[in-house]
Design a protein around this motif. Structure first.
Motif, PDB file in Angstrom:
ATOM      1  N   UNK A  57       0.959  -1.225  -0.145  1.00 18.53           N
ATOM      2  CA  UNK A  57       0.060   0.087  -0.115  1.00 18.53           C
ATOM      3  C   UNK A  57       0.883   1.390   0.149  1.00 18.53           C
ATOM      4  N   UNK A  58       2.080   1.257   0.873  1.00 24.01           N
ATOM      5  CA  UNK A  58       2.847   2.300   0.896  1.00 24.01           C
ATOM      6  C   UNK A  58       3.504   2.535  -0.465  1.00 24.01           C
ATOM      7  N   UNK A  59       4.052   1.419  -0.902  1.00 22.77           N
ATOM      8  CA  UNK A  59       4.642   1.585  -2.208  1.00 22.77           C
ATOM      9  C   UNK A  59       3.976   1.976  -3.382  1.00 22.77           C
ATOM     10  N   UNK A  60       2.462   1.847  -3.280  1.00 26.25           N
ATOM     11  CA  UNK A  60       1.648   2.374  -4.418  1.00 26.25           C
ATOM     12  C   UNK A  60       1.515   3.833  -4.262  1.00 26.25           C
ATOM     13  N   UNK A  61       1.556   4.166  -2.800  1.00 28.32           N
ATOM     14  CA  UNK A  61       1.470   5.605  -2.733  1.00 28.32           C
ATOM     15  C   UNK A  61       2.818   6.392  -2.876  1.00 28.32           C
ATOM     16  N   UNK A  62       3.989   5.621  -3.437  1.00 28.52           N
ATOM     17  CA  UNK A  62       5.144   6.126  -3.667  1.00 28.52           C
ATOM     18  C   UNK A  62       6.025   6.409  -2.444  1.00 28.52           C
ATOM     19  N   UNK A  63       5.861   6.126  -1.297  1.00 24.48           N
ATOM     20  CA  UNK A  63       6.553   6.063   0.068  1.00 24.48           C
ATOM     21  C   UNK A  63       8.064   5.381  -0.144  1.00 24.48           C
ATOM     22  N   UNK A  64       8.914   5.862   0.140  1.00 24.45           N
ATOM     23  CA  UNK A  64      10.201   5.174   0.087  1.00 24.45           C
ATOM     24  C   UNK A  64      10.498   5.092   1.760  1.00 24.45           C
ATOM     25  N   UNK A  65      10.546   3.707   2.019  1.00 23.69           N
ATOM     26  CA  UNK A  65      10.919   3.329   3.682  1.00 23.69           C
ATOM     27  C   UNK A  65      12.161   3.948   4.083  1.00 23.69           C
ATOM     28  N   UNK A  66      12.265   4.244   5.333  1.00 19.59           N
ATOM     29  CA  UNK A  66      13.384   4.933   5.794  1.00 19.59           C
ATOM     30  C   UNK A  66      14.461   3.432   6.137  1.00 19.59           C
ATOM     31  N   UNK A  67      15.539   3.764   5.750  1.00 22.05           N
ATOM     32  CA  UNK A  67      16.647   2.660   6.168  1.00 22.05           C
ATOM     33  C   UNK A  67      17.681   3.388   6.777  1.00 22.05           C
ATOM     34  N   UNK A  68      18.180   3.044   8.000  1.00 26.25           N
ATOM     35  CA  UNK A  68      19.043   3.712   8.669  1.00 26.25           C
ATOM     36  C   UNK A  68      20.720   3.677   8.058  1.00 26.25           C
ATOM     37  N   UNK A  69      21.121   4.664   7.749  1.00 28.24           N
ATOM     38  CA  UNK A  69      22.419   4.368   7.060  1.00 28.24           C
ATOM     39  C   UNK A  69      22.375   4.434   5.387  1.00 28.24           C
ATOM     40  N   UNK A  70      20.994   4.497   5.151  1.00 26.23           N
ATOM     41  CA  UNK A  70      20.953   4.406   3.560  1.00 26.23           C
ATOM     42  C   UNK A  70      20.894   5.802   2.956  1.00 26.23           C
ATOM     43  N   UNK A  71      21.346   6.214   1.846  1.00 28.94           N
ATOM     44  CA  UNK A  71      21.209   7.810   1.323  1.00 28.94           C
ATOM     45  C   UNK A  71      19.745   7.835   0.996  1.00 28.94           C
ATOM     46  N   UNK A  72      19.507   9.159   1.184  1.00 28.99           N
ATOM     47  CA  UNK A  72      18.095   9.619   1.215  1.00 28.99           C
ATOM     48  C   UNK A  72      17.559   9.721  -0.425  1.00 28.99           C
ATOM     49  N   UNK A  73      16.401   9.341  -0.812  1.00 29.06           N
ATOM     50  CA  UNK A  73      15.943   9.458  -1.965  1.00 29.06           C
ATOM     51  C   UNK A  73      15.524  10.922  -2.310  1.00 29.06           C
ATOM     52  N   UNK A  74      16.132  11.480  -3.254  1.00 30.44           N
ATOM     53  CA  UNK A  74      15.571  12.675  -3.812  1.00 30.44           C
ATOM     54  C   UNK A  74      14.581  12.707  -4.550  1.00 30.44           C
ATOM     55  N   UNK A  75      13.449  13.217  -4.255  1.00 31.41           N
ATOM     56  CA  UNK A  75      12.119  13.040  -5.088  1.00 31.41           C
ATOM     57  C   UNK A  75      11.297  14.261  -4.571  1.00 31.41           C
ATOM     58  N   UNK A  76      10.731  14.883  -5.634  1.00 28.52           N
ATOM     59  CA  UNK A  76       9.802  16.050  -5.497  1.00 28.52           C
ATOM     60  C   UNK A  76       8.335  15.905  -6.326  1.00 28.52           C
ATOM     61  N   UNK A  77       7.312  16.248  -5.552  1.00 25.19           N
ATOM     62  CA  UNK A  77       6.120  16.250  -6.466  1.00 25.19           C
ATOM     63  C   UNK A  77       5.374  17.320  -6.214  1.00 25.19           C
ATOM     64  N   UNK A  78       4.499  17.907  -7.097  1.00 21.47           N
ATOM     65  CA  UNK A  78       3.472  18.902  -6.940  1.00 21.47           C
ATOM     66  C   UNK A  78       4.288  20.115  -6.537  1.00 21.47           C
ATOM     67  N   UNK A  79       3.621  21.036  -5.792  1.00 21.05           N
ATOM     68  CA  UNK A  79       4.221  22.354  -5.662  1.00 21.05           C
ATOM     69  C   UNK A  79       4.622  22.272  -4.185  1.00 21.05           C
ATOM     70  N   UNK A  80       5.915  22.946  -4.209  1.00 23.34           N
ATOM     71  CA  UNK A  80       6.694  23.181  -2.931  1.00 23.34           C
ATOM     72  C   UNK A  80       6.751  24.646  -2.862  1.00 23.34           C
ATOM     73  N   UNK A  81       6.383  25.113  -1.415  1.00 22.30           N
ATOM     74  CA  UNK A  81       6.122  26.657  -1.334  1.00 22.30           C
ATOM     75  C   UNK A  81       7.599  27.357  -1.862  1.00 22.30           C
ATOM     76  N   UNK A  82       7.475  28.391  -2.535  1.00 25.30           N
ATOM     77  CA  UNK A  82       8.664  29.129  -3.160  1.00 25.30           C
ATOM     78  C   UNK A  82       9.626  29.480  -1.918  1.00 25.30           C
ATOM     79  N   UNK A  83       9.148  29.823  -0.719  1.00 27.25           N
ATOM     80  CA  UNK A  83      10.077  30.186   0.274  1.00 27.25           C
ATOM     81  C   UNK A  83      10.333  29.318   1.245  1.00 27.25           C
ATOM     82  N   UNK A  84       9.990  27.838   0.810  1.00 24.23           N
ATOM     83  CA  UNK A  84      10.250  26.861   1.879  1.00 24.23           C
ATOM     84  C   UNK A  84      11.774  26.757   2.347  1.00 24.23           C
ATOM     85  N   UNK A  85      12.296  26.813   3.478  1.00 27.83           N
ATOM     86  CA  UNK A  85      13.359  26.057   3.996  1.00 27.83           C
ATOM     87  C   UNK A  85      13.127  25.285   5.019  1.00 27.83           C
ATOM     88  N   UNK A  86      13.962  23.795   5.091  1.00 25.54           N
ATOM     89  CA  UNK A  86      13.731  23.142   5.992  1.00 25.54           C
ATOM     90  C   UNK A  86      13.845  23.618   7.473  1.00 25.54           C
TER      91      UNK A  86
END
Length: 147
Positions: A57-86
């Motif tokens: 179900x999560x895979x179908x939603x495009x969720x990438x499971x967290x794995x300690x020590x694994x590199x983060x998957x860079x992915x972005x969809x839709x609109x991200x607020x222009x002034x967003x900073x983490x």
């Protein structure tokens, strides 16, 4: 964490209303409500999809499971607020947090903290997954993007 039920607590499973008695032992439930120390007084309980973040179900939603020590998957969809900073914005609770979390759940499982950004939009944060780690929700509570 202790969860207290109130007479007005509502429950949802998928897109349907349900009752507390219809929730089986072992099911994961997102609890929305007000906190006091380590106690949540529930206003709503939302049954999460079966399995963990690595489930079909999560895979179908495009969720990438967290794995300690694994590199983060860079992915972005839709609109991200222009002034967003983490790490920006103000943590919110109560009604606004509940509404932003519900909007986020329409497209992505999970959600553990809600931050209101300076633009008035919201970021719903998901611990335990590399993607979508942040789900962005408009001021009128519509999920519009994720990264």
């Amino acid at each position: 964490m202790t969860v207290n039920e109130a007479s007005a607590t509502t429950y949802q499973k998928g897109t349907s209303a349900t009752s507390a008695s219809a929730i089986a032992a072992g099911e994961t439930v997102l609890v929305l409500g007000t906190t006091n120390g380590t106690t949540i007084t529930a206003t709503q309980g939302i049954v999460q999809p079966a399995g963990d973040y690595g489930s079909a179900a999560s895979s179908a939603a495009g969720v990438v499971p967290f794995q300690r020590g694994a590199p983060t998957t860079a992915k972005q969809v839709g609109q991200i607020p222009a002034n967003y900073t983490e790490r920006s914005g103000t943590v919110v609770s109560a009604t606004a947090a509940n509404q932003a979390t519900e909007a986020s759940l329409a497209g992505f499982p999970g959600g553990d903290r809600v931050v209101q950004l300076s633009s008035g939009e919201y970021e719903v944060h998901n611990i335990g997954v590399n993607w979508p780690h942040h789900v962005f929700v408009t001021q009128d509570f519509k999920a519009v993007g994720a990264n």
